[in-house]
Design a protein around this motif. Sequence first.
Motif, PDB file in Angstrom:
ATOM      1  N   HIS A  96      18.537 -16.079  16.686  1.00 34.02           N
ATOM      2  CA  HIS A  96      19.902 -15.667  16.353  1.00 34.02           C
ATOM      3  C   HIS A  96      20.721 -15.622  17.651  1.00 34.02           C
ATOM      4  O   HIS A  96      20.200 -15.255  18.704  1.00 34.02           O
ATOM      5  CB  HIS A  96      19.892 -14.289  15.682  1.00 34.02           C
ATOM      6  CG  HIS A  96      21.237 -13.917  15.122  1.00 34.02           C
ATOM      7  ND1 HIS A  96      22.226 -13.403  15.916  1.00 34.02           N
ATOM      8  CD2 HIS A  96      21.753 -14.041  13.876  1.00 34.02           C
ATOM      9  CE1 HIS A  96      23.309 -13.207  15.164  1.00 34.02           C
ATOM     10  NE2 HIS A  96      23.053 -13.588  13.920  1.00 34.02           N
TER      11      HIS A  96
ATOM     12  N   GLY B 157      31.026 -12.571  12.931  1.00 35.30           N
ATOM     13  CA  GLY B 157      31.652 -11.254  13.013  1.00 35.30           C
ATOM     14  C   GLY B 157      33.101 -11.289  13.452  1.00 35.30           C
ATOM     15  O   GLY B 157      33.679 -10.255  13.785  1.00 35.30           O
TER      16      GLY B 157
ATOM     17  N   GLU C 111      25.024 -21.466  12.826  1.00 32.42           N
ATOM     18  CA  GLU C 111      25.928 -20.326  12.997  1.00 32.42           C
ATOM     19  C   GLU C 111      26.765 -20.521  14.264  1.00 32.42           C
ATOM     20  O   GLU C 111      26.313 -20.193  15.360  1.00 32.42           O
ATOM     21  CB  GLU C 111      25.134 -19.031  13.129  1.00 32.42           C
ATOM     22  CG  GLU C 111      24.324 -18.670  11.900  1.00 32.42           C
ATOM     23  CD  GLU C 111      24.087 -17.170  11.819  1.00 32.42           C
ATOM     24  OE1 GLU C 111      24.443 -16.590  10.795  1.00 32.42           O
ATOM     25  OE2 GLU C 111      23.577 -16.587  12.786  1.00 32.42           O
TER      26      GLU C 111
END
Length: 257
Positions: A95, A173, A167
């Motif tokens: 991530h 976010g 991503e």
Amino acid sequence: MRRPVVAGNWKMHGSRSANHALLTDLERGLKAEWPIDVLVFPPYVYLADAARMLEGGQIGLGAQDVCAEGGGAFTGQVSAAMLKDVGCRYVIVGHSERRRLFHEDDALVSRKFAAALQVGMTPVLCVGETLQEHEAHQTEDVVARQLDAVMAMHGAASFADAIVAYEPVWAIGTGRTATPQQAQTVHAYLRSRIAAQDANIGRHLRILYGGSVKGVNAGELFAMPDVDGGLVGGASLSADEFQQICAAAALRAAVRH
Ligand code: PGA
């Protein structure tokens, strides 16, 4: 036909009571006939609790990270075997928050990917470019490097039991989502890179989009031919939002069938 996946990455959020309420609401809202995989990724300390709650149900469980080592003197770390032991079947590796904030490089991410596979768990490999790289038109170079690091170490065949998540870091976010076309371009590129090594694995690989996926934009993202679902952060903390995203994935599955 690739079965869509909607995965909720809770990051460092939650509490025993909040998780209980969220999972109860989620289980109530999901429809058994939806032909999708719904996964949640709570923080480590809540995994065993969540596994008990989810047992026999429709929602799969995963962890947000894993140690690359199999066991031993690694204070504070959690091995893949331990995650499997408490009921996880999936684990996120690479991530962007791990890469950026915890300095994980491609080699370490590749070893984590292998650690998951070795115990029979499905790794969810995250790739994506930063805003600076995006603006410098380096997106394909960056995701290729991240993907190739794993392929070089373990071969394209290792993706037979893996999921990839694109991503873009600038979309995580931030409320700024990649356009469906931007996501599609990168997803098609990632798929073609794997297909060049193994056509069958490329065709079956599920590639998720992540970065400000919400109920309102999930439908248009999932309508893209190479977008097989979403890795959802903020919106996975609301049962209503997450269900809307799951409904969009179920609709995609129905349309494709
Ligand atoms: P976001 O996070 O949905 O809150 O943008 C996505 C992720 O980091 O996986």
